[in-house]
Scaffold this active site. Structure first.
Site, short mmCIF file in Angstrom:
data_model
loop_
_atom_site.label_atom_id
_atom_site.label_comp_id
_atom_site.label_asym_id
_atom_site.label_seq_id
_atom_site.Cartn_x
_atom_site.Cartn_y
_atom_site.Cartn_z
N TYR A 161 37.10 34.75 -11.39
CA TYR A 161 37.99 33.83 -10.69
C TYR A 161 37.84 32.41 -11.26
O TYR A 161 38.81 31.78 -11.67
CB TYR A 161 37.64 33.87 -9.20
CG TYR A 161 38.52 33.04 -8.31
CD1 TYR A 161 39.86 33.38 -8.09
CD2 TYR A 161 38.00 31.94 -7.62
CE1 TYR A 161 40.65 32.63 -7.22
CE2 TYR A 161 38.79 31.20 -6.75
CZ TYR A 161 40.11 31.54 -6.55
OH TYR A 161 40.89 30.80 -5.70
N ASP A 162 36.57 31.94 -11.31
CA ASP A 162 36.31 30.56 -11.74
C ASP A 162 36.84 30.30 -13.16
O ASP A 162 37.51 29.31 -13.41
CB ASP A 162 34.80 30.26 -11.80
CG ASP A 162 34.09 30.45 -10.48
OD1 ASP A 162 34.75 30.87 -9.51
OD2 ASP A 162 32.89 30.18 -10.42
N GLU A 163 36.50 31.22 -14.06
CA GLU A 163 36.86 30.98 -15.46
C GLU A 163 38.36 31.15 -15.68
O GLU A 163 38.95 30.47 -16.51
CB GLU A 163 36.06 31.89 -16.40
CG GLU A 163 34.54 31.68 -16.33
CD GLU A 163 34.08 30.28 -16.75
OE1 GLU A 163 34.88 29.51 -17.32
OE2 GLU A 163 32.91 29.95 -16.50
N ARG B 64 37.31 37.27 3.75
CA ARG B 64 36.85 35.87 3.75
C ARG B 64 36.20 35.55 5.10
O ARG B 64 36.41 36.25 6.09
CB ARG B 64 38.02 34.93 3.46
CG ARG B 64 38.41 34.95 1.99
CD ARG B 64 39.48 33.93 1.64
NE ARG B 64 40.83 34.47 1.68
CZ ARG B 64 41.90 33.86 1.19
NH1 ARG B 64 41.80 32.69 0.59
NH2 ARG B 64 43.09 34.41 1.26
N PHE C 34 34.93 36.38 10.74
CA PHE C 34 34.29 35.81 11.93
C PHE C 34 35.20 35.94 13.16
O PHE C 34 34.75 36.29 14.25
CB PHE C 34 33.92 34.34 11.71
CG PHE C 34 32.78 34.11 10.75
CD1 PHE C 34 31.90 35.12 10.41
CD2 PHE C 34 32.56 32.83 10.20
CE1 PHE C 34 30.84 34.90 9.53
CE2 PHE C 34 31.50 32.60 9.32
CZ PHE C 34 30.64 33.64 8.98
N GLN D 95 24.29 27.41 3.76
CA GLN D 95 25.30 26.96 2.78
C GLN D 95 26.47 26.32 3.54
O GLN D 95 26.75 26.71 4.67
CB GLN D 95 25.77 28.13 1.90
CG GLN D 95 26.59 29.21 2.56
CD GLN D 95 25.74 30.37 3.08
OE1 GLN D 95 24.60 30.20 3.46
NE2 GLN D 95 26.32 31.57 3.13
N THR D 96 27.10 25.34 2.91
CA THR D 96 28.17 24.61 3.61
C THR D 96 29.54 24.86 2.97
O THR D 96 29.65 25.21 1.80
CB THR D 96 27.92 23.09 3.59
OG1 THR D 96 28.06 22.60 2.25
CG2 THR D 96 26.55 22.74 4.14
N ARG D 97 30.57 24.65 3.79
CA ARG D 97 31.96 24.64 3.34
C ARG D 97 32.67 23.55 4.14
O ARG D 97 32.17 23.08 5.17
CB ARG D 97 32.66 25.98 3.60
CG ARG D 97 32.13 27.16 2.79
CD ARG D 97 32.40 27.02 1.29
NE ARG D 97 32.02 28.21 0.55
CZ ARG D 97 30.79 28.43 0.06
NH1 ARG D 97 29.82 27.55 0.26
NH2 ARG D 97 30.53 29.52 -0.63
N PRO E 272 28.32 29.21 -3.83
CA PRO E 272 27.95 27.79 -3.81
C PRO E 272 27.14 27.39 -2.57
O PRO E 272 27.45 27.81 -1.45
CB PRO E 272 29.31 27.08 -3.82
CG PRO E 272 30.24 28.06 -4.43
CD PRO E 272 29.75 29.42 -4.03
#
Ligand code: NAD
Ligand code: UDP
Length: 321
Positions: free
Chosen positions: A150-152, A191, A196, A214-216, A279
């Site tokens: 995905y990132d690349e 997701r 949730f 971890q944060t978002r 992340p």
């Protein structure tokens, strides 16, 4: 305008389609429904301002007549390894949508002399070493990590967009979207938001991957669409972050959802479900969006979550995804 949107049956693509049609524009949507939902476009079936091409964006695209704007949103977007809709389970399709799909949609914009917008992502920053993330940060990505497909692909897509801008003079935009949520997310895409909310509405404990520290930073869909519309109307060619800078840990976020739904089942740590290069921290620096577009988010996390919970409750009661 006559506008082309790839990924029109998706969560964000369908909201953008609605916004543009409401403004009086005509939209030609393209989607192959790999992660999208026909229900997201059902209300437009008889609307003369909308038409749909059921096609893979990574195959050559031909559109007759005038086109003024091409927006490329088609791509799997969920990092879930347990949902079949997650990009770890659609690795080649994800890379093709980001690479070949970006090439095809740029080519479509070029032949029509149309403006172009790429839906990029905060994932171009990888697991960031700079916090919050400004557009000038180059990122911290593993080219062969689990999220790399995905990132690349998105990093390549940004580079190709800039190449078309610099070499062909195409009038391009790049939006780096941070976690966005709202009605029309698929319940089964794995997701955090749909997971949730469904768990909470079923009275189950919420599955926290890893420590949950971890944060978002979660942005409501209406704010995101406002930001994209302003970027379309601007003359900014360099990437612009659009997202809500209110940062929360995943534990705090899950607790908010339990509070809003009245769920008393609590949380459950599920360390092994966490993706390897998930992340640690993510928060947009939105200085550029504020300065260039005069944009900032308006919808509170509470209001956005309440709307999304109502939508997902309705879907669950009717056995829909
Ligand atoms: P989504 O899965 O709901 O929508 C993506 C749409 O693209 C789906 O309708 C899917 O069927 C379609 N699609 C995928 N591959 C295709 C292909 N090869 N050919 C034709 N159609 C194809 O996801 P979304 O959340 O609406 O994301 C839309 C875009 O925004 C994606 O490019 C994603 O990377 C980007 N984005 C989203 C977020 C977010 O938080 N929602 C964050 C960052 C970036
Ligand atoms: N996550 C979680 N439980 C879930 C789904 C996700 O704890 O059921 C975590 C995930 O590991 C990540 C964060 O929530 O750290 C946000 O995940 P999301 O799926 O929303 O997308 P991402 O921001 O990672 O692209």
């Amino acid at each position: 305008m006559r506008v082309f949107i790839s990924g029109a049956a998706g969560f964000l693509g369908s909201h953008l389609t609605d916004r543009l049609i409401k403004e009086g524009h005509t939209v030609i949507g393209l989607d192959n429904f790999i992660t999208g939902n026909r229900a997201n476009l059902a209300h437009l079936a008889d609307n003369p301002k909308f038409s749909l091409m059921e096609q893979d964006v990574s195959k050559f695209i031909a559109v007759d007549g005038e086109l003024n704007f091409v927006l490329h949103l088609a791509s799997p977007a969920s990092p879930s390894k347990s949902s079949p809709l997650g990009y770890p389970n659609l690795p080649i399709q994800t890379m093709k949508a980001g690479a070949l799909g970006t090439h095809n949609t740029l080519g479509l914009a070029k032949i029509h002399n149309a403006q172009f917008l790429l839906a990029s992502t905060s994932e171009v920053y990888g697991d960031p070493l700079v916090h919050p993330q400004p557009e000038s940060y180059w990122g911290n990505c593993d080219p062969v990590g689990v999220r790399s497909v995905y990132d690349e692909a998105k990093r390549f897509a940004e580079a190709l967009t800039m190449a078309y801008h610099n070499f062909h003079g195409l009038d391009t935009r790049i939006v780096r979207i941070f976690n966005t949520f709202g009605p029309r997310m698929r319940l089964d895409d794995g997701r955090s938001v749909p997971n949730f909310i469904q768990q909470a509405l079923r009275g189950e404990s919420l599955t926290i991957y890893g420590t949950g520290e971890q944060t978002r930073s979660f942005c409501y869909v209406d704010d995101l669409i406002d930001g994209i519309r302003l970027l379309m109307d601007s003359d900014e060619h360099m990437p612009v972050n659009i997202g809500n800078p209110q940062e929360v840990s995943i534990i705090e976020f899950a607790v908010r959802i339990n509070e809003l739904t009245g769920n008393t089942a609590g949380l459950q740590i599920n360390a092994s479900e966490r993706l390897g290069d998930d992340p640690e921290r993510r928060q947009p620096d939105i200085t550029r969006a504020k300065t260039i577009l005069g944009w900032e988010p308006r919808v509170s996390l509470r209001d956005g979550l309440s709307e999304t919970i109502d939508y997902m409750r309705m879907k669950m009661e009717n056995n829909l995804s």
